[in-house]
Write a protein that holds these residues in place. Structure first.
Motif, short mmCIF file in Angstrom:
data_model
loop_
_atom_site.label_atom_id
_atom_site.label_comp_id
_atom_site.label_asym_id
_atom_site.label_seq_id
_atom_site.Cartn_x
_atom_site.Cartn_y
_atom_site.Cartn_z
N VAL A 112 0.81 -1.21 0.00
CA VAL A 112 0.00 0.00 0.00
C VAL A 112 0.85 1.27 0.00
CG1 VAL A 112 -1.68 1.33 1.33
CG2 VAL A 112 -1.97 -1.13 1.09
N ALA A 113 1.83 1.31 0.89
CA ALA A 113 2.63 2.53 1.03
C ALA A 113 3.47 2.79 -0.22
CB ALA A 113 3.55 2.42 2.25
N GLU A 114 4.08 1.72 -0.72
CA GLU A 114 4.92 1.87 -1.92
C GLU A 114 4.06 2.32 -3.10
OE1 GLU A 114 7.77 -0.81 -4.87
OE2 GLU A 114 6.89 -1.75 -3.10
N PHE A 115 2.86 1.74 -3.18
CA PHE A 115 1.99 2.10 -4.30
C PHE A 115 1.53 3.55 -4.24
CE2 PHE A 115 -1.94 2.42 -6.73
CZ PHE A 115 -1.45 2.01 -7.96
N GLN A 116 1.25 4.00 -3.01
CA GLN A 116 0.84 5.41 -2.84
C GLN A 116 1.85 6.34 -3.49
OE1 GLN A 116 -1.70 6.91 -2.11
NE2 GLN A 116 -2.93 5.33 -1.15
N GLN A 117 3.11 6.02 -3.27
CA GLN A 117 4.17 6.86 -3.79
C GLN A 117 4.22 6.82 -5.33
OE1 GLN A 117 7.56 6.08 -1.47
NE2 GLN A 117 8.62 7.97 -2.06
N ILE A 118 4.12 5.61 -5.86
CA ILE A 118 4.12 5.46 -7.32
C ILE A 118 2.95 6.24 -7.91
CG2 ILE A 118 3.78 3.81 -9.23
CD1 ILE A 118 5.04 1.65 -7.44
N LEU A 119 1.78 6.07 -7.30
CA LEU A 119 0.56 6.69 -7.81
C LEU A 119 0.67 8.21 -7.79
CD1 LEU A 119 -2.33 6.24 -8.86
CD2 LEU A 119 -3.10 6.25 -6.49
N GLN A 120 1.19 8.71 -6.67
CA GLN A 120 1.31 10.16 -6.52
C GLN A 120 2.21 10.75 -7.61
OE1 GLN A 120 2.46 11.28 -2.56
NE2 GLN A 120 2.37 13.46 -3.06
N GLU A 121 3.34 10.09 -7.84
CA GLU A 121 4.27 10.55 -8.87
C GLU A 121 3.60 10.56 -10.25
OE1 GLU A 121 7.92 8.26 -9.24
OE2 GLU A 121 8.26 8.65 -7.09
N LYS A 122 2.94 9.46 -10.57
CA LYS A 122 2.33 9.34 -11.90
C LYS A 122 1.21 10.35 -12.08
CE LYS A 122 4.73 5.56 -13.00
NZ LYS A 122 5.81 5.57 -14.00
N MET A 123 0.45 10.59 -11.01
CA MET A 123 -0.66 11.54 -11.11
C MET A 123 -0.15 12.96 -11.25
SD MET A 123 -3.59 9.90 -8.67
CE MET A 123 -4.77 11.16 -9.06
N GLU A 124 0.93 13.26 -10.56
CA GLU A 124 1.52 14.59 -10.69
C GLU A 124 2.00 14.81 -12.11
OE1 GLU A 124 3.08 15.27 -6.17
OE2 GLU A 124 4.57 15.42 -7.79
N ALA A 125 2.66 13.79 -12.65
CA ALA A 125 3.19 13.91 -14.01
C ALA A 125 2.06 14.16 -15.01
CB ALA A 125 3.96 12.65 -14.39
N LEU A 126 0.87 13.61 -14.72
CA LEU A 126 -0.27 13.80 -15.62
C LEU A 126 -1.12 15.01 -15.21
CD1 LEU A 126 -1.37 10.09 -16.05
CD2 LEU A 126 -0.60 11.60 -17.87
N ASP A 127 -0.66 15.73 -14.19
CA ASP A 127 -1.39 16.89 -13.70
C ASP A 127 -2.82 16.53 -13.29
OD1 ASP A 127 -1.38 19.49 -12.92
OD2 ASP A 127 -1.91 20.32 -14.88
N MET A 128 -2.95 15.37 -12.66
CA MET A 128 -4.28 14.92 -12.24
C MET A 128 -4.55 15.33 -10.80
SD MET A 128 -4.46 11.08 -13.87
CE MET A 128 -6.14 10.67 -13.43
N ASP A 129 -5.81 15.62 -10.52
CA ASP A 129 -6.23 15.99 -9.18
C ASP A 129 -6.11 14.80 -8.24
OD1 ASP A 129 -7.75 16.67 -6.87
OD2 ASP A 129 -8.82 18.17 -8.07
N GLU A 130 -5.53 15.04 -7.05
CA GLU A 130 -5.33 13.98 -6.05
C GLU A 130 -6.62 13.25 -5.69
OE1 GLU A 130 -3.22 14.79 -2.30
OE2 GLU A 130 -2.14 16.30 -3.48
N LYS A 131 -7.69 13.99 -5.72
CA LYS A 131 -8.99 13.42 -5.30
C LYS A 131 -9.40 12.23 -6.18
CE LYS A 131 -10.96 17.83 -3.92
NZ LYS A 131 -11.26 18.77 -5.01
N PHE A 132 -8.93 12.27 -7.38
CA PHE A 132 -9.19 11.22 -8.35
C PHE A 132 -8.94 9.83 -7.78
CE2 PHE A 132 -9.08 10.30 -12.97
CZ PHE A 132 -10.06 11.17 -13.32
N ALA A 133 -7.84 9.72 -7.04
CA ALA A 133 -7.39 8.42 -6.53
C ALA A 133 -8.40 7.79 -5.59
CB ALA A 133 -6.04 8.58 -5.84
N GLN A 134 -9.19 8.65 -4.93
CA GLN A 134 -10.17 8.13 -3.97
C GLN A 134 -11.56 7.95 -4.57
OE1 GLN A 134 -9.07 6.75 -1.39
NE2 GLN A 134 -7.05 7.56 -1.83
N ARG A 135 -11.69 8.31 -5.83
CA ARG A 135 -12.99 8.12 -6.49
C ARG A 135 -13.26 6.62 -6.67
NH1 ARG A 135 -14.26 12.18 -10.60
NH2 ARG A 135 -15.88 10.76 -11.29
N TYR A 136 -14.54 6.29 -6.69
CA TYR A 136 -14.90 4.90 -6.90
C TYR A 136 -15.00 4.58 -8.38
CZ TYR A 136 -15.54 4.61 -1.93
OH TYR A 136 -15.30 4.63 -0.59
N LEU A 137 -14.61 3.37 -8.70
CA LEU A 137 -14.53 2.94 -10.09
C LEU A 137 -15.81 3.13 -10.88
CD1 LEU A 137 -12.76 -0.46 -10.60
CD2 LEU A 137 -12.17 1.76 -11.55
#
Ligand code: ADP
Ligand code: MG
Ligand code: MG
Length: 302
Positions: A166-191
């Motif tokens: 979980v922790a390692e993935f959080q970091q990967i996800l954050q980096e990738k989302m920043e690179a795509l200029d995506m809003d952080e809230k996206f990650a908590q949205r339901y599929l």
């Protein structure tokens, strides 16, 4: 270096006998960007869906092959001589993904209460595990089984968490989302919480960024995006190519995205075949002149 090869691919609608693809030949190598263009109804999406293994279509002739070289998946995965060429049409979608082929975002609509974060982490871990299984060699498997009896206890290792915790993935996800200029809230949205068309396209590029595929097939990734989002998504595709060496088959009806994601090769599909191929200048000609001149040039009729 990986290479996706479509060889004389023929496909029709599974329920019925309407022919759609009538001999598609196409090759996409690592690090190359190919644009697949063509008028509506020419068979572009069908090409993507057949490569993805969509049950709506039946392949009646031809092959879809993936060629891998030694070291494609790093030092930890050894690719034997007899594991260099794979017939994708015989493989399940998850196996195709494990071999490094990205075929668009799947929305498992029936799953309730799954966040983007959990879904993406599960997808990444599933890819890693499936890949290990595909390339597992029998000796190592025996050794592992022996070791397991003596040394491994459930307290050690990430037995439940999967390879990426979980922790390692959080970091990967954050980096990738920043690179795509995506809003952080996206990650908590339901599929299944109703993403807009543009958000779905962003999700698709985010998922590709996380899975780091060898080859990605992106169908109309530019549809429904405003200009800012189009730029972010394009940056993401360019980063895949530049940083991961991903080969991209970019399917698009419009020239617009090709201003941001510059293709090395442009192909025009007409009536289920690649009618013409060229460099970036071909896309510009299509922008100016439409598709009819290609049909005339190739088939002698508009
Ligand atoms: P494109 O993506 O280039 O616009 P498609 O691959 O979606 O084209 O479609 C190619 C042709 O095949 C079209 O004429 C379309 O109507 C037909 N087609 C695609 N899928 C089906 C289907 N499931 N049933 C019947 N016809 C289909
Ligand atoms: Mg289409
Ligand atoms: Mg081996």
């Amino acid at each position: 270096m990986a290479r996706l090869e479509l060889r004389n691919l023929h496909a029709e609608v599974a329920e019925g006998d309407e022919k759609i693809l009538e001999g598609v030949d196409l090759e996409v190598k690592s690090g190359e960007i190919h644009a697949l263009m063509g008028p509506n109804g020419s068979g572009k999406s069908t090409t993507a869906k057949v490569v993805a293994g969509h049950p709506e279509y039946e392949v009646t002739e031809g092959e879809v092959l993936l060629h891998l070289e030694e070291g494609e998946f790093g030092d930890e995965i050894e690719i034997d001589e007899d594991q260099r060429t794979w017939n994708l049409l015989e493989l399940e979608p998850n196996e195709r993904a494990a071999l490094g082929v990205f075929l668009g975002f799947q929305y498992p609509a029936e799953i309730d209460g799954v966040t983007m974060t959990n879904f993406l982490r599960t997808a990444l871990n599933a890819k890693i595990e499936e890949r290990e299984e595909l390339f597992e060699d029998d000796d190592a498997e025996e050794e592992e089984a022996e070791d397991a009896g003596f040394e491994t206890s459930p307290m050690e290792g990430n037995v439940d968490e999967g390879d990426v915790g979980v922790a390692e993935f959080q970091q990967i996800l954050q980096e990738k989302m920043e690179a795509l200029d995506m809003d952080e809230k996206f990650a908590q949205r339901y599929l299944n919480a109703g993403f807009s068309g543009g958000e779905k396209k962003q999700n698709e590029v985010l998922q590709a960024a996380i899975l780091e595929p060898s080859v990605a097939v992106l169908d109309e990734i530019d549809s429904g995006l405003d200009i800012d989002r189009l730029q972010d998504v394009s940056n993401g595709i360019n980063a895949l190519r530049d940083e991961e060496g991903t080969g991209v088959l970019q399917i698009t009806h419009y020239q617009r995205i090709l201003d941001y994601v510059e293709p090395d090769h442009v192909h025009v599909m007409i009536d289920g075949r690649i009618a013409k191929s060229g460099g970036p200048e071909l896309a510009e000609q299509l922008e100016d002149k439409g598709y009819d001149w290609v049909r005339e040039e190739v088939y002698g009729t508009a």
